[in-house]
Design a protein around this motif. Structure first.
Motif, PDB file in Angstrom:
ATOM      1  N   LEU A 184       0.835  -1.207   0.000  1.00 18.69           N
ATOM      2  CA  LEU A 184       0.000   0.000   0.000  1.00 18.69           C
ATOM      3  C   LEU A 184       0.867   1.253   0.000  1.00 18.69           C
ATOM      4  CD1 LEU A 184      -2.884  -1.019   2.465  1.00 18.69           C
ATOM      5  CD2 LEU A 184      -3.011  -0.774  -0.018  1.00 18.69           C
ATOM      6  N   LYS A 185       1.938   1.228   0.802  1.00 22.98           N
ATOM      7  CA  LYS A 185       2.832   2.381   0.838  1.00 22.98           C
ATOM      8  C   LYS A 185       3.488   2.598  -0.523  1.00 22.98           C
ATOM      9  CE  LYS A 185       3.990   2.136   5.780  1.00 22.98           C
ATOM     10  NZ  LYS A 185       5.062   1.899   6.766  1.00 22.98           N
ATOM     11  N   LYS A 234       0.397  11.212 -10.037  1.00 21.45           N
ATOM     12  CA  LYS A 234      -0.313  12.491  -9.909  1.00 21.45           C
ATOM     13  C   LYS A 234       0.602  13.648 -10.259  1.00 21.45           C
ATOM     14  CE  LYS A 234      -3.816  11.232  -6.455  1.00 21.45           C
ATOM     15  NZ  LYS A 234      -4.318  11.492  -5.092  1.00 21.45           N
ATOM     16  N   LEU A 244       2.314   1.524  -3.384  1.00 18.92           N
ATOM     17  CA  LEU A 244       1.259   1.948  -4.305  1.00 18.92           C
ATOM     18  C   LEU A 244       0.937   3.427  -4.120  1.00 18.92           C
ATOM     19  CD1 LEU A 244      -0.810   1.138  -6.462  1.00 18.92           C
ATOM     20  CD2 LEU A 244      -2.369   0.476  -4.615  1.00 18.92           C
ATOM     21  N   GLN A 245       0.880   3.852  -2.848  1.00 20.91           N
ATOM     22  CA  GLN A 245       0.607   5.256  -2.562  1.00 20.91           C
ATOM     23  C   GLN A 245       1.716   6.144  -3.117  1.00 20.91           C
ATOM     24  OE1 GLN A 245       0.153   6.104   1.584  1.00 20.91           O
ATOM     25  NE2 GLN A 245      -0.643   8.178   1.251  1.00 20.91           N
ATOM     26  N   SER A 246       2.950   5.688  -2.990  1.00 23.10           N
ATOM     27  CA  SER A 246       4.075   6.439  -3.534  1.00 23.10           C
ATOM     28  C   SER A 246       3.992   6.521  -5.055  1.00 23.10           C
ATOM     29  CB  SER A 246       5.387   5.783  -3.109  1.00 23.10           C
ATOM     30  OG  SER A 246       6.491   6.434  -3.700  1.00 23.10           O
ATOM     31  N   VAL A 264       1.229   6.214  -6.881  1.00 23.62           N
ATOM     32  CA  VAL A 264       0.094   7.086  -7.227  1.00 23.62           C
ATOM     33  C   VAL A 264       0.490   8.552  -7.102  1.00 23.62           C
ATOM     34  CG1 VAL A 264      -2.215   7.799  -6.513  1.00 23.62           C
ATOM     35  CG2 VAL A 264      -1.662   5.374  -6.655  1.00 23.62           C
ATOM     36  N   SER A 265       1.252   8.880  -6.064  1.00 22.73           N
ATOM     37  CA  SER A 265       1.709  10.258  -5.886  1.00 22.73           C
ATOM     38  C   SER A 265       2.601  10.695  -7.048  1.00 22.73           C
ATOM     39  CB  SER A 265       2.469  10.382  -4.562  1.00 22.73           C
ATOM     40  OG  SER A 265       1.640  10.065  -3.460  1.00 22.73           O
TER      41      SER A 265
END
Length: 296
Positions: A72-73, A83, A75-77, A79-80
């Protein structure tokens, strides 16, 4: 004498030894308590095993949670980063769109300026052609006239007199301002005659036209001018500007292909007529020639 019913003493008397731990004063005498060491050991091992199994499951669950959190971390990175890339991409697209709008606006302005320039150039060409034609308003050109050795202006004037005699028109040589041969090697041999008045020019052209009409089988040629050599037709017409010459050439070409009976020039203008009584067509540009071709 009464008999004694008391049995005799047995020589072997069984003595029940009761262990203090096995005595249950308040228990049901029907319940037998048995203590098996193997059973106790098995149950204990099962309990230990269960504890170990639960501990392993908890450990695996913790590892799984840790793995999921890491994913998740990550993936979040990701996604950031996406973006951030999207923001930069959007800025780039906006910049490109802005530049495209600027270029499109400039192209429209250039296209409009080109149209205006084209109109202006056409107007200048029209004015130049008009001035050129006006300067030739009193001139005629005689084509296919053979050149003599050591030819002079007087020789040309004598030939012009012969033309007047052939068409039975009183000589007007005195009104001739200039006569010369156009030494353009790439075109038909041409003699330019410049008169003092438009009237004398028109008179010569009208009489030649009349002569050719009356002598359709023997139009004006070198024999009429007593020029030795093969019989060559002589053509006489207005001295047209470069543009009008081009239009007259295209008009004659069209007349030959499309069976137009008449093609002529008057005052520097080119005309076509399909047949007797048919409406005349004035040719002002090459576009008029194209329209007549399409009407076929």
């Amino acid at each position: 004498m009464p008999l004694k019913r008391t049995p005799p003493k047995s020589p072997h008397v069984a003595t029940l030894d009761v262990h203090p731990l096995q005595t249950h004063s308040q228990s049901d005498p029907s319940i037998s308590v048995t203590h098996n060491p193997e059973t106790i050991t098995t149950k204990t091992m099962q309990r230990v095993k269960r504890k170990r199994d639960r501990s392993a499951e908890q450990s695996e669950l913790d590892d799984f949670r840790t793995t999921i959190m890491d994913i998740l971390k990550e993936l979040q990175s990701t996604v950031s980063e996406i973006k951030e890339q999207n923001v930069k991409l959007q800025e780039s697209v906006d910049f490109t769109a802005h530049k495209y709008d600027e270029i499109l606006t400039k192209m429209k302005q250039m296209e409009e300026a080109r149209r205006e320039d084209k109109k202006y150039i056409l107007s200048l060409e029209y004015k130049i052609d008009k001035l050129e034609q006006q300067s030739r308003a009193t001139s005629v050109e005689i084509r296919n006239l053979p050149k003599r050795n050591g030819e002079t202006k007087q020789n040309l004037l004598d030939t012009l007199n012969d033309i007047y005699k052939a068409i039975k028109l009183p000589p007007q040589v005195s009104d001739v301002k200039d006569i010369f041969r156009n030494n353009n090697k790439t075109s038909t041999p041409t003699v330019i005659v410049e008169f003092g008045t438009v009237k004398n020019k028109e008179s010569l052209l009208q009489h030649i036209k009349k002569f050719n009409k009356e002598n359709s089988n023997n139009k004006l040629n070198t024999e009429h001018l007593r020029i030795q050599g093969p019989k060559i037709p002589i053509y006489c017409s207005e001295n047209l500007s470069s543009k009008s010459k081009r239009l007259f050439f295209l008009a004659r070409e069209l007349a030959g292909h499309e069976k137009y009976k008449f093609c002529w020039t008057t005052h520097g203008k080119v005309y076509l007529r399909k047949e007797e009584g048919a409406p005349l067509c004035r040719i002002d540009s090459e576009g008029d020639i194209s329209k007549l071709r399409q009407q076929k």
